[in-house]
Design an enzyme around this catalytic site. Sequence first.
Site, PDB file in Angstrom:
ATOM      1  N   SER A  84       0.813  -1.211   0.000  1.00 51.11           N
ATOM      2  CA  SER A  84       0.000   0.000   0.000  1.00 51.11           C
ATOM      3  C   SER A  84       0.853   1.269   0.000  1.00 51.11           C
ATOM      4  O   SER A  84       0.362   2.355  -0.334  1.00 51.11           O
ATOM      5  CB  SER A  84      -0.933   0.027   1.212  1.00 51.11           C
ATOM      6  OG  SER A  84      -1.854  -1.038   1.172  1.00 51.11           O
TER       7      SER A  84
ATOM      8  N   HIS B 240      -6.734  -2.205   9.221  1.00 48.55           N
ATOM      9  CA  HIS B 240      -6.075  -3.488   8.995  1.00 48.55           C
ATOM     10  C   HIS B 240      -6.262  -4.442  10.176  1.00 48.55           C
ATOM     11  O   HIS B 240      -5.478  -4.428  11.124  1.00 48.55           O
ATOM     12  CB  HIS B 240      -4.569  -3.269   8.761  1.00 48.55           C
ATOM     13  CG  HIS B 240      -4.254  -2.622   7.464  1.00 48.55           C
ATOM     14  ND1 HIS B 240      -3.964  -3.328   6.323  1.00 48.55           N
ATOM     15  CD2 HIS B 240      -4.211  -1.319   7.115  1.00 48.55           C
ATOM     16  CE1 HIS B 240      -3.735  -2.494   5.325  1.00 48.55           C
ATOM     17  NE2 HIS B 240      -3.891  -1.262   5.777  1.00 48.55           N
TER      18      HIS B 240
ATOM     19  N   GLY C 149      -4.359  -1.812  -0.762  1.00 52.22           N
ATOM     20  CA  GLY C 149      -3.571  -1.516  -1.952  1.00 52.22           C
ATOM     21  C   GLY C 149      -3.342  -0.028  -2.101  1.00 52.22           C
ATOM     22  O   GLY C 149      -3.952   0.793  -1.411  1.00 52.22           O
TER      23      GLY C 149
ATOM     24  N   ASN D  52      -3.420   2.625   7.163  1.00 50.83           N
ATOM     25  CA  ASN D  52      -2.531   3.179   6.143  1.00 50.83           C
ATOM     26  C   ASN D  52      -3.382   3.543   4.937  1.00 50.83           C
ATOM     27  O   ASN D  52      -3.611   2.723   4.062  1.00 50.83           O
ATOM     28  CB  ASN D  52      -1.447   2.167   5.753  1.00 50.83           C
ATOM     29  CG  ASN D  52      -0.707   2.593   4.495  1.00 50.83           C
ATOM     30  OD1 ASN D  52      -0.682   3.781   4.161  1.00 50.83           O
ATOM     31  ND2 ASN D  52      -0.138   1.646   3.790  1.00 50.83           N
TER      32      ASN D  52
ATOM     33  N   GLU E 108      -5.647  -7.526  10.234  1.00 51.59           N
ATOM     34  CA  GLU E 108      -4.566  -8.523  10.292  1.00 51.59           C
ATOM     35  C   GLU E 108      -3.400  -8.023  11.129  1.00 51.59           C
ATOM     36  O   GLU E 108      -2.722  -8.793  11.788  1.00 51.59           O
ATOM     37  CB  GLU E 108      -4.088  -8.901   8.888  1.00 51.59           C
ATOM     38  CG  GLU E 108      -3.126  -7.948   8.220  1.00 51.59           C
ATOM     39  CD  GLU E 108      -3.774  -6.656   7.758  1.00 51.59           C
ATOM     40  OE1 GLU E 108      -3.048  -5.728   7.382  1.00 51.59           O
ATOM     41  OE2 GLU E 108      -5.015  -6.575   7.758  1.00 51.59           O
TER      42      GLU E 108
ATOM     43  N   GLY F  94      -2.878   3.781  -4.335  1.00 49.17           N
ATOM     44  CA  GLY F  94      -3.480   4.540  -5.422  1.00 49.17           C
ATOM     45  C   GLY F  94      -4.849   5.102  -5.094  1.00 49.17           C
ATOM     46  O   GLY F  94      -5.358   5.011  -3.972  1.00 49.17           O
TER      47      GLY F  94
ATOM     48  N   CYS G   8      -9.362  -1.813   3.765  1.00 52.27           N
ATOM     49  CA  CYS G   8      -8.625  -0.630   3.326  1.00 52.27           C
ATOM     50  C   CYS G   8      -9.019  -0.212   1.905  1.00 52.27           C
ATOM     51  O   CYS G   8     -10.094   0.325   1.701  1.00 52.27           O
ATOM     52  CB  CYS G   8      -7.124  -0.882   3.465  1.00 52.27           C
ATOM     53  SG  CYS G   8      -6.148   0.640   3.493  1.00 52.27           S
ATOM     54  N   PHE G   9      -8.194  -0.467   0.908  1.00 51.92           N
ATOM     55  CA  PHE G   9      -8.559  -0.162  -0.478  1.00 51.92           C
ATOM     56  C   PHE G   9      -9.832  -0.917  -0.847  1.00 51.92           C
ATOM     57  O   PHE G   9     -10.675  -0.406  -1.594  1.00 51.92           O
ATOM     58  CB  PHE G   9      -7.402  -0.566  -1.399  1.00 51.92           C
ATOM     59  CG  PHE G   9      -7.432   0.091  -2.755  1.00 51.92           C
ATOM     60  CD1 PHE G   9      -7.388   1.467  -2.884  1.00 51.92           C
ATOM     61  CD2 PHE G   9      -7.475  -0.668  -3.912  1.00 51.92           C
ATOM     62  CE1 PHE G   9      -7.407   2.077  -4.126  1.00 51.92           C
ATOM     63  CE2 PHE G   9      -7.481  -0.069  -5.164  1.00 51.92           C
ATOM     64  CZ  PHE G   9      -7.452   1.315  -5.276  1.00 51.92           C
TER      65      PHE G   9
ATOM     66  N   GLY H 110      -4.780   7.111   2.362  1.00 50.98           N
ATOM     67  CA  GLY H 110      -4.838   8.530   2.056  1.00 50.98           C
ATOM     68  C   GLY H 110      -6.150   8.943   1.431  1.00 50.98           C
ATOM     69  O   GLY H 110      -6.371  10.131   1.171  1.00 50.98           O
ATOM     70  N   PHE H 111      -7.025   7.961   1.155  1.00 49.57           N
ATOM     71  CA  PHE H 111      -8.346   8.224   0.592  1.00 49.57           C
ATOM     72  C   PHE H 111      -9.401   7.656   1.533  1.00 49.57           C
ATOM     73  O   PHE H 111      -9.107   6.761   2.326  1.00 49.57           O
ATOM     74  CB  PHE H 111      -8.493   7.596  -0.793  1.00 49.57           C
ATOM     75  CG  PHE H 111      -7.608   8.223  -1.843  1.00 49.57           C
ATOM     76  CD1 PHE H 111      -8.098   9.219  -2.684  1.00 49.57           C
ATOM     77  CD2 PHE H 111      -6.287   7.811  -1.992  1.00 49.57           C
ATOM     78  CE1 PHE H 111      -7.290   9.787  -3.644  1.00 49.57           C
ATOM     79  CE2 PHE H 111      -5.467   8.383  -2.947  1.00 49.57           C
ATOM     80  CZ  PHE H 111      -5.968   9.376  -3.784  1.00 49.57           C
TER      81      PHE H 111
ATOM     82  N   GLN I 230     -12.720   1.169   0.211  1.00 50.15           N
ATOM     83  CA  GLN I 230     -12.972   2.290  -0.701  1.00 50.15           C
ATOM     84  C   GLN I 230     -13.647   1.804  -1.987  1.00 50.15           C
ATOM     85  O   GLN I 230     -14.586   2.441  -2.490  1.00 50.15           O
ATOM     86  CB  GLN I 230     -11.658   3.000  -1.014  1.00 50.15           C
ATOM     87  CG  GLN I 230     -11.002   3.624   0.205  1.00 50.15           C
ATOM     88  CD  GLN I 230      -9.519   3.877   0.006  1.00 50.15           C
ATOM     89  OE1 GLN I 230      -9.038   3.959  -1.128  1.00 50.15           O
ATOM     90  NE2 GLN I 230      -8.789   4.005   1.102  1.00 50.15           N
TER      91      GLN I 230
END
Length: 382
Positions: A51, A352, A230, A300, A354, A232, A258-259, A302-303, A262
């Site tokens: 990530s 996260h 992940g 972790n 995990e 981006g 996480c990703f 940023g979006f 989103q």
Amino acid sequence: MTSPASIPALLVLEDGRSFRGESYGAEGETFGEAVFATAMTGYQETLSDPSYYRQVVIMTAPHVGNTGWNDEDTESSRIWVSGFVVRDPARVPSSWRAHRSLDDELAAQGIVGIKGIDTRALTRHLRDKGSMRVGISTTETDAAALLARVLEQPPMSGANLVDAVTTPEAYVVPAVGEKKFTVAAIDLGIKAMTPERMAQRGIEVHVLPASTTIEQLRALNPDGVFFSNGPGDPAAADRVIDVLRDVLADKTPYFGICFGNQLFGRALGLDTYKLPFGHRGVNQPVMDLRTGKVEITAQNHGFAVQAPIGEDIDTPYGTARVSHVGLNDQVVEGLELRGDGGDVVAFSVQYHPEAAAGPHDAAYLFDRFVDLLAANSSEGSF
């Protein structure tokens, strides 16, 4: 011969703020998005988390590298950060598990870093101005010249990076003990501990490339589908969002991290947006709105997902609702989707569970996924 410790290094942010220190890790030049991580431990897991691809990580803890580097705690096959920034790195590792120093590992993997700068001042600047592009160089001494190259770098907004971090080929993580379920995990930058946590609960995990089609998923006939963390911008990942919409239309149990949270939001018709400086560390308080329990989480990102808190959200697949909220800034930290009968059929969290380096407050989410798979098993999936 000049000692690597005495080689000057220069860090320049895209707004022109600069810091001078010394080389740490590999010599050379690197660029990325400047972000800060507040964890005091677990730097090896941070560095090997996909990530962080195309990001330069600033550690807010002043002392880094105390436990060196071992070959057991990495979350993937390599270090993914573009650069590393520390204040006072350990001169020698002090752990019986260490195989080598952090400095040596960074150098061996070609990761350019800088040490000896005021990371507190740098972090305060990013908290005030927001994450931004940055360059680190041991070959350029002119801040204006390095700034010009920083400004040529692409921003994180609009970046589709999953193809750079996903597995090139599918692989299987077998269930530990009796196999209870089969889960298809789409690798968007997955950490090794994630399928391991599922395997510990009797799940056979098929880790699949991000290019996997809905037809390939249906051919596998899994009991559930998982989307990983992940890097981006989630708004740029149209292909995998389309696959997720098909998964939801098929009424297959879904869990995202996480990703994957989103992308779940976007698949439901919600928007995502870029946070000013994101959440990165292992001390983020989150409330589970279903139980009222507060957990300390590893994050972790940023979006984030834009969604109303405390309201039902109509979607083509059922009624969605925000399930978890960050207590520092009320950012959406989880979503759940309920089917016609009112039961949860899919859910995700922004953090996260995990958490290889801890904390482990959120490990129950894997059990919640197992419960969802068990509730759905009698009805079938694809």
